[in-house]
Write a protein that holds these residues in place. Sequence first.
Motif, PDB file in Angstrom:
ATOM      1  N   ASP A  36       6.383 -23.457   4.086  1.00 59.69           N
ATOM      2  CA  ASP A  36       7.260 -24.586   3.793  1.00 59.69           C
ATOM      3  C   ASP A  36       8.359 -24.138   2.833  1.00 59.69           C
ATOM      4  OD1 ASP A  36       5.911 -26.425   5.336  1.00 59.69           O
ATOM      5  OD2 ASP A  36       4.999 -27.506   3.653  1.00 59.69           O
ATOM      6  N   PRO A  37       9.483 -24.852   2.802  1.00 65.37           N
ATOM      7  CA  PRO A  37      10.478 -24.569   1.776  1.00 65.37           C
ATOM      8  C   PRO A  37       9.848 -24.623   0.377  1.00 65.37           C
ATOM      9  CG  PRO A  37      11.387 -26.065   3.409  1.00 65.37           C
ATOM     10  CD  PRO A  37       9.930 -25.923   3.722  1.00 65.37           C
ATOM     11  N   GLU A  38      10.156 -23.611  -0.430  1.00 62.12           N
ATOM     12  CA  GLU A  38       9.729 -23.516  -1.831  1.00 62.12           C
ATOM     13  C   GLU A  38       8.217 -23.356  -1.994  1.00 62.12           C
ATOM     14  OE1 GLU A  38      11.477 -26.882  -3.786  1.00 62.12           O
ATOM     15  OE2 GLU A  38      13.508 -26.124  -3.512  1.00 62.12           O
ATOM     16  N   ALA A  39       7.528 -22.984  -0.934  1.00 60.68           N
ATOM     17  CA  ALA A  39       6.081 -22.747  -1.046  1.00 60.68           C
ATOM     18  C   ALA A  39       5.812 -21.445  -1.795  1.00 60.68           C
ATOM     19  CB  ALA A  39       5.454 -22.685   0.341  1.00 60.68           C
ATOM     20  N   ASN A  40       4.726 -21.440  -2.557  1.00 56.35           N
ATOM     21  CA  ASN A  40       4.270 -20.254  -3.264  1.00 56.35           C
ATOM     22  C   ASN A  40       2.994 -19.737  -2.622  1.00 56.35           C
ATOM     23  OD1 ASN A  40       5.886 -19.969  -6.046  1.00 56.35           O
ATOM     24  ND2 ASN A  40       5.616 -22.143  -5.588  1.00 56.35           N
ATOM     25  N   PHE A  41       2.864 -18.412  -2.521  1.00 54.56           N
ATOM     26  CA  PHE A  41       1.700 -17.839  -1.853  1.00 54.56           C
ATOM     27  C   PHE A  41       1.463 -16.436  -2.373  1.00 54.56           C
ATOM     28  CE2 PHE A  41      -0.392 -15.914   1.969  1.00 54.56           C
ATOM     29  CZ  PHE A  41      -1.515 -16.714   1.958  1.00 54.56           C
ATOM     30  N   VAL A  42       0.190 -16.024  -2.350  1.00 55.80           N
ATOM     31  CA  VAL A  42      -0.177 -14.674  -2.774  1.00 55.80           C
ATOM     32  C   VAL A  42      -0.842 -13.950  -1.609  1.00 55.80           C
ATOM     33  CG1 VAL A  42      -1.574 -13.279  -4.348  1.00 55.80           C
ATOM     34  CG2 VAL A  42      -0.459 -15.365  -5.184  1.00 55.80           C
ATOM     35  N   ILE A  43      -0.307 -12.776  -1.261  1.00 56.65           N
ATOM     36  CA  ILE A  43      -0.956 -11.903  -0.281  1.00 56.65           C
ATOM     37  C   ILE A  43      -1.928 -11.022  -1.064  1.00 56.65           C
ATOM     38  CG2 ILE A  43      -0.652 -10.111   1.452  1.00 56.65           C
ATOM     39  CD1 ILE A  43       2.227 -11.094   1.790  1.00 56.65           C
ATOM     40  N   PRO A  44      -3.232 -11.155  -0.828  1.00 59.17           N
ATOM     41  CA  PRO A  44      -4.189 -10.359  -1.615  1.00 59.17           C
ATOM     42  C   PRO A  44      -4.127  -8.882  -1.263  1.00 59.17           C
ATOM     43  CG  PRO A  44      -5.329 -11.628   0.079  1.00 59.17           C
ATOM     44  CD  PRO A  44      -3.903 -12.056   0.127  1.00 59.17           C
ATOM     45  N   GLY A  45      -4.445  -8.044  -2.233  1.00 52.94           N
ATOM     46  CA  GLY A  45      -4.473  -6.611  -1.998  1.00 52.94           C
ATOM     47  C   GLY A  45      -5.623  -6.209  -1.089  1.00 52.94           C
ATOM     48  N   SER A  46      -5.442  -5.094  -0.392  1.00 49.89           N
ATOM     49  CA  SER A  46      -6.524  -4.513   0.416  1.00 49.89           C
ATOM     50  C   SER A  46      -6.813  -3.123  -0.162  1.00 49.89           C
ATOM     51  CB  SER A  46      -6.136  -4.478   1.892  1.00 49.89           C
ATOM     52  OG  SER A  46      -4.916  -3.788   2.103  1.00 49.89           O
ATOM     53  N   SER A  47      -7.077  -2.141   0.658  1.00 49.73           N
ATOM     54  CA  SER A  47      -7.491  -0.827   0.162  1.00 49.73           C
ATOM     55  C   SER A  47      -6.295   0.082  -0.107  1.00 49.73           C
ATOM     56  CB  SER A  47      -8.415  -0.143   1.172  1.00 49.73           C
ATOM     57  OG  SER A  47      -9.600  -0.884   1.346  1.00 49.73           O
ATOM     58  N   VAL A  48      -6.483   0.991  -1.032  1.00 47.15           N
ATOM     59  CA  VAL A  48      -5.483   2.027  -1.288  1.00 47.15           C
ATOM     60  C   VAL A  48      -5.297   2.865  -0.023  1.00 47.15           C
ATOM     61  CG1 VAL A  48      -4.937   4.086  -2.647  1.00 47.15           C
ATOM     62  CG2 VAL A  48      -6.084   2.153  -3.730  1.00 47.15           C
ATOM     63  N   GLY A  49      -4.055   3.199   0.298  1.00 44.80           N
ATOM     64  CA  GLY A  49      -3.787   4.059   1.440  1.00 44.80           C
ATOM     65  C   GLY A  49      -3.547   3.342   2.746  1.00 44.80           C
ATOM     66  N   ASN A  50      -3.780   2.027   2.792  1.00 46.37           N
ATOM     67  CA  ASN A  50      -3.420   1.276   4.002  1.00 46.37           C
ATOM     68  C   ASN A  50      -1.904   1.188   4.115  1.00 46.37           C
ATOM     69  OD1 ASN A  50      -6.101   0.819   4.504  1.00 46.37           O
ATOM     70  ND2 ASN A  50      -6.085  -1.364   4.027  1.00 46.37           N
ATOM     71  N   ASN A  51      -1.424   1.026   5.333  1.00 46.17           N
ATOM     72  CA  ASN A  51      -0.008   0.726   5.555  1.00 46.17           C
ATOM     73  C   ASN A  51       0.143  -0.769   5.747  1.00 46.17           C
ATOM     74  OD1 ASN A  51       1.196   3.304   5.374  1.00 46.17           O
ATOM     75  ND2 ASN A  51       0.515   3.811   7.448  1.00 46.17           N
ATOM     76  N   ARG A  52       1.094  -1.364   5.010  1.00 42.92           N
ATOM     77  CA  ARG A  52       1.301  -2.814   5.062  1.00 42.92           C
ATOM     78  C   ARG A  52       2.787  -3.096   5.214  1.00 42.92           C
ATOM     79  NH1 ARG A  52      -0.963  -6.699   0.337  1.00 42.92           N
ATOM     80  NH2 ARG A  52      -2.848  -6.525   1.602  1.00 42.92           N
ATOM     81  N   ASN A  53       3.164  -3.681   6.357  1.00 39.73           N
ATOM     82  CA  ASN A  53       4.557  -4.053   6.603  1.00 39.73           C
ATOM     83  C   ASN A  53       4.679  -5.558   6.710  1.00 39.73           C
ATOM     84  OD1 ASN A  53       5.294  -1.377   6.669  1.00 39.73           O
ATOM     85  ND2 ASN A  53       5.540  -1.272   8.885  1.00 39.73           N
ATOM     86  N   LEU A  54       5.613  -6.124   5.969  1.00 42.25           N
ATOM     87  CA  LEU A  54       5.923  -7.548   6.023  1.00 42.25           C
ATOM     88  C   LEU A  54       7.281  -7.703   6.703  1.00 42.25           C
ATOM     89  CD1 LEU A  54       5.542 -10.160   3.175  1.00 42.25           C
ATOM     90  CD2 LEU A  54       7.727  -9.938   4.371  1.00 42.25           C
ATOM     91  N   ASN A  68       8.037  -2.666   3.443  1.00 37.92           N
ATOM     92  CA  ASN A  68       6.802  -1.899   3.353  1.00 37.92           C
ATOM     93  C   ASN A  68       6.235  -2.102   1.959  1.00 37.92           C
ATOM     94  OD1 ASN A  68       5.520   0.985   2.473  1.00 37.92           O
ATOM     95  ND2 ASN A  68       5.065   0.521   4.602  1.00 37.92           N
ATOM     96  N   LEU A  69       5.028  -2.675   1.887  1.00 34.52           N
ATOM     97  CA  LEU A  69       4.450  -3.082   0.616  1.00 34.52           C
ATOM     98  C   LEU A  69       3.303  -2.176   0.196  1.00 34.52           C
ATOM     99  CD1 LEU A  69       4.197  -6.936   1.290  1.00 34.52           C
ATOM    100  CD2 LEU A  69       6.081  -5.713   0.185  1.00 34.52           C
ATOM    101  N   LYS A  70       3.110  -2.053  -1.095  1.00 35.77           N
ATOM    102  CA  LYS A  70       1.905  -1.410  -1.595  1.00 35.77           C
ATOM    103  C   LYS A  70       0.712  -2.247  -1.148  1.00 35.77           C
ATOM    104  CE  LYS A  70       4.256   0.501  -5.623  1.00 35.77           C
ATOM    105  NZ  LYS A  70       4.415   0.456  -7.097  1.00 35.77           N
ATOM    106  N   SER A  71      -0.312  -1.569  -0.648  1.00 33.38           N
ATOM    107  CA  SER A  71      -1.414  -2.302  -0.015  1.00 33.38           C
ATOM    108  C   SER A  71      -2.496  -2.746  -0.982  1.00 33.38           C
ATOM    109  CB  SER A  71      -2.049  -1.426   1.073  1.00 33.38           C
ATOM    110  OG  SER A  71      -2.580  -0.236   0.509  1.00 33.38           O
ATOM    111  N   ASP A  72      -2.596  -2.102  -2.130  1.00 32.34           N
ATOM    112  CA  ASP A  72      -3.759  -2.327  -2.996  1.00 32.34           C
ATOM    113  C   ASP A  72      -3.493  -3.282  -4.146  1.00 32.34           C
ATOM    114  OD1 ASP A  72      -2.033  -0.333  -3.955  1.00 32.34           O
ATOM    115  OD2 ASP A  72      -3.571   0.428  -5.310  1.00 32.34           O
ATOM    116  N   ILE A  73      -2.351  -4.016  -4.095  1.00 32.10           N
ATOM    117  CA  ILE A  73      -2.067  -4.995  -5.137  1.00 32.10           C
ATOM    118  C   ILE A  73      -1.753  -6.341  -4.509  1.00 32.10           C
ATOM    119  CG2 ILE A  73      -1.208  -3.240  -6.743  1.00 32.10           C
ATOM    120  CD1 ILE A  73       1.633  -4.150  -6.089  1.00 32.10           C
ATOM    121  N   ASP A  74      -1.985  -7.409  -5.275  1.00 32.90           N
ATOM    122  CA  ASP A  74      -1.572  -8.732  -4.825  1.00 32.90           C
ATOM    123  C   ASP A  74      -0.054  -8.814  -4.825  1.00 32.90           C
ATOM    124  OD1 ASP A  74      -4.260  -9.285  -4.798  1.00 32.90           O
ATOM    125  OD2 ASP A  74      -4.223 -10.658  -6.506  1.00 32.90           O
TER     126      ASP A  74
END
Length: 345
Positions: free
Chosen positions: A212-230, A252-258
């Motif tokens: 939604d417009p102005e929605a806040n959300f957190v993508i939780p971290g996964s394991s170190v070394g994964n590839n994560r593309n948003l 391309n995001l760091k995978s192991d952090i929120d």
Amino acid sequence: MKHKSIEYAQKLDFQWPTSDPFLFCVHHEDFYPKGNGKFGPDASLQGRQIGQDFAGKDGWRMYHGETIPGFPGHPHRGFETVTVVQRGLIDHADSQGAAGRYGDGDVQWMTAGAGIQHSEMFPLVNESGDNTLELFQIWLNLPAKNKFVEPHFKMFWNEDIPVKVATDTSGKKIKIKTVAGSLFGEKPLDPPPDSWAGDPKNEVGIYILDLDPEANFVIPGSSVGNNRNLYYFRGEGLVIDDVVVPGKHMYNLKSDIDVDLKNGSESARILILEGKPIAEPVVQYGPFVMNKQEEIQQAFDDYRKTQFGGWPWDSYDPVHVGKGRFAKHANGKEEAPRETSGNFN
């Protein structure tokens, strides 16, 4: 200044950049006109490079189709296709005799393995109005040990795909559709048996987020070394960890952090692809993806000799006349989506 969670960014074009274990991602969005009664467009095809029409003239493409849009029979070996249809319909046919019509939120997951031919046609069934088609086609690699498994295809009907609606502290909604993975707490449907996604330790995720417009959300971290593309492909003004980022970009995001997201003033749609890399050599030539150059040559030789099972259909661009959404598997088993009060696309 180095960004807290973004490793790098890349502008999106027709074909989107991917990271191991993914090989390819394309976002098809075609605003087809009404149908002509023969599943093609009720419009002139003059000025199009028929058989190779990717220009997007008038907002739509014929692709390799000559009378019906889509991709007539063609081979694959060594990887999987995950076709996520948001709007519109696809008619599937393959060299094993399997067939299907799916769309409007459905997903087809096909393991090419040792080799298969298939067609993907886009029948324009609405003869009184527009026939918009929107889909992602995602190629997921297979490890060397599974390059020559038996071909397999599986349907994920929209009615069965997990969809979660979260609400932030301001009451804004975030809808999460989980095609693969459990990052957001949903139990996913099972992928085909030989898929890299079949082992939870590989943390393969395919998610579609609507904010939604102005929605806040957190993508939780996964394991170190994964590839994560948003892939931020619809919307403007998204904030990733306190930095405003432009739309129509891959991050391309760091995978192991929120990762903290705050949406801008309009609705946003995001695709996330992530997973543990297979970390093997990739040699690709068109529809064949192997580990060595000589395996590519072998794929061509095998295809010339066997046609990967031949082609049991009357044409290379078949459509399934008079059919609703269905799937018929190579063993003759047929299925259709269950009746439901509805799900999200």
